[in-house]
Design a protein around this motif. Structure first.
Motif, PDB file in Angstrom:
ATOM      1  N   ALA A  40      -3.688   7.016  -8.052  1.00  0.00           N
ATOM      2  CA  ALA A  40      -2.634   6.321  -7.662  1.00  0.00           C
ATOM      3  C   ALA A  40      -3.010   4.814  -8.004  1.00  0.00           C
ATOM      4  O   ALA A  40      -2.073   4.162  -8.124  1.00  0.00           O
ATOM      5  CB  ALA A  40      -2.477   6.567  -6.189  1.00  0.00           C
ATOM      6  N   PHE A  41      -4.250   4.286  -7.808  1.00  0.00           N
ATOM      7  CA  PHE A  41      -4.439   3.080  -7.842  1.00  0.00           C
ATOM      8  C   PHE A  41      -4.235   2.469  -9.390  1.00  0.00           C
ATOM      9  O   PHE A  41      -3.792   1.671  -9.745  1.00  0.00           O
ATOM     10  CB  PHE A  41      -5.942   2.912  -7.489  1.00  0.00           C
ATOM     11  N   MET A  92       0.393   9.068  -3.877  1.00  0.00           N
ATOM     12  CA  MET A  92      -0.601  10.385  -3.593  1.00  0.00           C
ATOM     13  C   MET A  92       0.139  11.535  -2.766  1.00  0.00           C
ATOM     14  O   MET A  92      -0.088  12.539  -3.111  1.00  0.00           O
ATOM     15  CB  MET A  92      -1.358   9.710  -2.610  1.00  0.00           C
ATOM     16  N   MET A  93       1.375  11.212  -2.301  1.00  0.00           N
ATOM     17  CA  MET A  93       2.212  12.219  -1.736  1.00  0.00           C
ATOM     18  C   MET A  93       2.619  13.077  -2.879  1.00  0.00           C
ATOM     19  O   MET A  93       2.945  14.318  -2.886  1.00  0.00           O
ATOM     20  CB  MET A  93       3.380  11.616  -0.911  1.00  0.00           C
ATOM     21  N   ARG A  95       0.691  -1.213   0.125  1.00  0.00           N
ATOM     22  CA  ARG A  95      -0.163   0.050   0.064  1.00  0.00           C
ATOM     23  C   ARG A  95       0.791   1.378   0.056  1.00  0.00           C
ATOM     24  O   ARG A  95       0.554   2.165  -0.253  1.00  0.00           O
ATOM     25  CB  ARG A  95      -0.789  -0.047   1.197  1.00  0.00           C
ATOM     26  N   GLU A  96       2.104   1.093   0.492  1.00  0.00           N
ATOM     27  CA  GLU A  96       3.055   2.241   0.688  1.00  0.00           C
ATOM     28  C   GLU A  96       3.208   2.717  -0.730  1.00  0.00           C
ATOM     29  O   GLU A  96       3.573   4.093  -0.913  1.00  0.00           O
ATOM     30  CB  GLU A  96       4.262   1.725   1.310  1.00  0.00           C
ATOM     31  N   LEU A  97       3.432   1.995  -1.601  1.00  0.00           N
ATOM     32  CA  LEU A  97       3.533   2.465  -3.183  1.00  0.00           C
ATOM     33  C   LEU A  97       2.429   3.579  -3.403  1.00  0.00           C
ATOM     34  O   LEU A  97       2.529   4.662  -4.163  1.00  0.00           O
ATOM     35  CB  LEU A  97       3.265   1.320  -4.211  1.00  0.00           C
TER      36      LEU A  97
END
Lengths: 280, 300
Positions: free
Chosen positions: A184-185, A175-176, A168-170
Motif C-alpha cells: 500500500a505504501f 489495504m482493504m 493515511r486513509e488512502l
C-alpha cells in the motif's frame, strides 16, 4: 475578498517592486553580459551596457586551462551523492516521524531543529581533524559525509510535511483491497510523494552545489577542489591583471545548473517556502 | 492513529537509524572531539607527527587574555546585528509592499528575489567584487559620473568600506528569504479583522501596529532569530573579499579567524577553543528561539 489598495499606494509598491527586480537581475545580467565581452571592452573605463556581437574567447580560456573539468567532476559527484544519500535517509526518517508515534520521536525532531543552529564555522576544525584521521580529506566521500549532515535536518523536516500531506486513509483503502502495508505504501503513497522528493532534492542540489566553506576546508588539494573553491582560486591566479572575462564566464557556468533546476521547480519552491512559513 | 505494539516500535526506530547514525558521526563525534582538541597544544613538532600535548584550559585562558579575540568578537556581533537588522527591516518593508503590488509586478519581483537567493555565493561575490573593482568597476564609474572623486578608489582596503561592501552583498542575498516568509505570514492575516479595525477608525499605521504585527509575531521572531544565527557565521563573503582586498587582520570575523588559526596556521588547539567560543555565542543568542520551539513542540 481582497482589500482595496489606493492608487498612489499601488503605484509606489509597483515602482519599488520593479526597482527590487532590477536590483536582483543586475548582477546576473552584468555577469552573463561581461562573459561575452572581449578583453579590451571589459577594461574600458566607459562600461559597455549592451554587448552585441560578443565573443566566446572567455569561455575558451576557462576550458583551455584544463582544471575546470576536474573541478566540475568533483562538484558533480559530491552533489549527486549528497542528494541521493540525503533523500534516502531523510525519506526513511520522515516516514517514521510522520506515520508512527514512538519513544524518542520528540527528541529526534528537536535535535533536528537544534542542529540547524550549529554554525559550520563552529565545527569545521574538528570535522577536518576527524576526516584527516579517517583518511577522507580530499575525497568525495569525506565531503559528502559533512554535506549530508548539513542538509539532513532541513530535508527530513520538509519531507515530513509532504508525508503528512498524503492522507493515511488512502493507504488504508488500499489495504482493504488486499494490499499489504508495504505494498500500500509503495503503490499509493510513494507516487504521491514524488513532487516532494523532487523539490527536496533540488534544495539539496542547490545547497551542495553552492557550498563553499566546508569544501574549502576539506578539499585542500588543488586537484580535488569543487567548482566554488576552484573559482575563488581561479579569480586570483593571474599575476598580471585580473582576467575578468574568463572569471565572469566561469561564474556563469557555475550558475547555469542552479538556474535550470530553479526554473523546473520554481513554482513549487514558492509554495513550499510559503507553506513552511505558515507552519512555522 | 498511532500504531503501537512490538513491531510498531522496532520499525520506526529502524527507519530513523540511518539519519541518526550519520548525524552522530558527522556532527556529534566532532563536537565531542572538539572539546578535547581545545585542550591540546599543536605546534611545529605536531606537524612532524608528534602527538599533541595536553594543556588543560591553557588555550582558553590565553585566548581570553588576547585583546585581538575580543576585537574580533565585537566586530562579529556588530556585523551580525547590523546585517540582521537591515535585512529584517528591508524584508518586512518589501513583504508589506508585495501585498499591494499589481499581481504581475509581484510575480516578477518574486522571481527576481528567488534568483538572487539561489545564486551560488561565490559567483555573487565575484560579480560584486567586479562591480567594486578599483579600475574597471561600474560602481566607481557611476559615482564619478555623479560628481564624486572615485576614480581608482579602493573599497576593500579600509575596514569600514570593506564592511560596507560585505553588508551590501550579505543583505542583497538574505532579503529574499525574509521577504518571502513574511509575505506568506501577511497573507494569513484575516481581512475581516482589518476591515473591522478600519470601521472602528484605525488608521493605516495603527492597523499595522495593533492588528498586523501582533498576528505575525511568531513568524517575525523566528525570521529575526534565524537571520541573527546566519549572520553570526558569515564566512564566504568575508573570506573572498579578504582574498581580493588583502587586509585580513583588520577585517577578520570569528569564522575567518578560526579558519586562519586552524586550517592555515595549524594551531588546531587554539582554533578549537575559538570555535567552542563561537558555539557558546550561538547558544546565548539563540536561547530565546530554542525556548520558543520547545514550547511549541510541547503544545502539539
Amino acid at each position: 475578498m481582497a482589500r482595496r489598495t489606493s492608487r498612489p499606494v499601488r503605484l509606489f509598491a509597483d515602482v519599488v517592486g520593479i526597482l527590487v527586480l532590477l536590483g536582483c537581475l543586475f548582477p546576473v545580467y552584468w555577469m552573463v553580459s561581461r562573459s561575452f565581452l572581449p578583453r579590451n571592452k571589459i577594461r574600458n573605463p566607459e562600461p559597455t551596457w549592451f554587448p552585441f556581437g560578443g565573443t566566446n574567447d572567455n569561455y575558451g580560456r576557462v576550458f583551455g586551462g584544463g582544471t575546470f573539468g576536474d573541478a566540475l567532476m568533483t562538484s558533480l559527484s559530491v552533489t549527486l551523492l549528497t542528494v541521493l544519500v540525503a533523500l534516502l535517509f531523510a525519506f526513511l526518517a520522515a516516514v517514521a516521524v510522520s506515520r508512527f508515534r514512538f519513544r524518542g520521536r520528540k527528541s529526534f525532531i528537536l535535535t533536528l531543529l537544534l542542529i540547524q543552529m550549529i554554525p559550520a564555522e563552529g565545527l569545521f576544525i574538528s570535522q577536518y581533524k576527524m576526516l584527516e584521521g579517517m583518511s577522507l580529506l580530499n575525497s568525495v566521500l569525506g565531503l559528502t559525509l559533512v554535506y549530508v549532515a548539513a542538509v539532513l535536518p532541513f530535508t527530513v523536516w520538509t519531507l515530513r510535511g509532504f508525508v503528512d500531506g498524503v492522507p493515511r486513509e488512502l493507504e488504508e483503502a488500499a489495504m482493504m483491497d488486499g494490499c499489504s502495508r508495504l505494498q500500500a505504501f509503495f503503490r499509493v503513497t510513494l507516487p504521491l510523494l514524488a513532487p516532494g522528493l523532487v523539490a527536496t532534492g533540488v534544495f539539496g542540489f542547490i545547497q551542495a552545489w553552492n557550498e563553499f566553506t566546508l569544501a574549502l576546508v576539506v578539499m585542500t588539494d588543488p586537484a580535488k577542489e569543487t567548482l566554488p573553491v576552484w573559482l575563488v582560486g581561479f579569480s586570483e591566479s593571474r599575476s598580471r591583471g585580473v582576467d575578468w572575462g574568463a572569471i565572469m564566464a566561469s561564474s556563469t557556468l557555475i550558475t547555469i545548473p542552479v538556474i535550470v533546476f530553479f526554473l523546473i521547480v520554481q513554482r513549487r519552491m514558492v509554495s513550499g517556502l510559503t507553506a513552511g512559513a505558515v507552519k512555522g | 492513529m498511532a500504531r503501537t505494539g512490538r513491531r510498531g516500535t522496532a520499525l520506526p526506530l529502524g527507519l530513523v537509524l540511518p539519519a541518526t547514525g550519520l548525524l552522530v558521526l558527522a556532527l556529534g563525534y566532532p563536537l565531542v572531539r572538539q572539546v578535547f582538541l581545545s585542550m591540546q597544544e599543536f605546534g611545529l613538532a605536531q606537524q612532524f607527527g608528534q602527538p599533541p600535548e595536553w594543556v588543560g584550559l591553557k588555550n582558553y585562558s590565553e585566548m581570553v587574555g588576547d585583546p585581538y579575540l575580543w576585537k574580533v568578537v565585537l566586530r562579529t556581533v556588530l556585523f551580525c546585528f547590523v546585517n540582521a537588522g537591515l535585512t529584517f527591516l528591508l524584508g518586512l518593508g518589501l513583504a508589506v509592499l508585495m501585498k499591494r503590488m499589481t499581481s504581475w509586478v509581484r510575480i516578477a519581483t518574486q522571481c527576481g528575489l528567488l534568483l538572487a537567493w539561489a545564486m551560488p555565493v561565490v559567483a555573487v561575490m565575484i560579480v560584486w567584487q567586479f562591480a567594486f573593482d578599483t579600475e574597471y568597476g561600474v560602481v566607481n564609474w557611476l559615482l564619478t559620473r555623479l560628481g564624486g572623486d572615485f576614480q581608482g578608489h579602493s573599497w576593500l582596503i579600509e575596514p569600514l568600506s570593506f564592511y560596507a561592501v560585505a553588508t551590501l552583498v550579505v543583505v542583497w542575498m538574505s532579503v529574499p528569504f525574509v521577504a518571502f516568509t513574511l509575505y506568506a505570514a501577511l497573507t494569513q492575516v484575516p481581512d475581516d479583522v482589518l476591515e473591522a479595525a478600519e470601521i472602528d477608525g484605525a488608521g493605516a499605521w495603527q492597523r499595522f501596529r495593533h492588528v498586523v504585527l501582533p498576528s505575525i509575531r511568531p513568524v517575525l521572531l523566528v525570521v529575526l532569530l534565524l537571520q541573527v544565527i546566519w549572520d553570526l557565521r558569515v564566512f564566504t563573503q568575508i573570506y573572498t573579499l579578504q582574498r581580493a582586498g588583502g587586509v585580513s587582520r583588520d577585517t577578520n570575523l570569528l569564522g575567518t579567524y578560526i579558519y586562519t588559526l586552524g586550517i592555515k596556521g595549524g594551531d588546531f588547539g587554539t582554533a578549537a577553543a575559538a570555535a567552542m567560543f563561537m558555539l557558546a555565542l550561538t547558544v546565548v543568542l539563540t536561547a530565546p528561539y530554542v525556548r520558543m520551539m520547545l514550547k511549541q513542540e510541547e503544545e502539539q
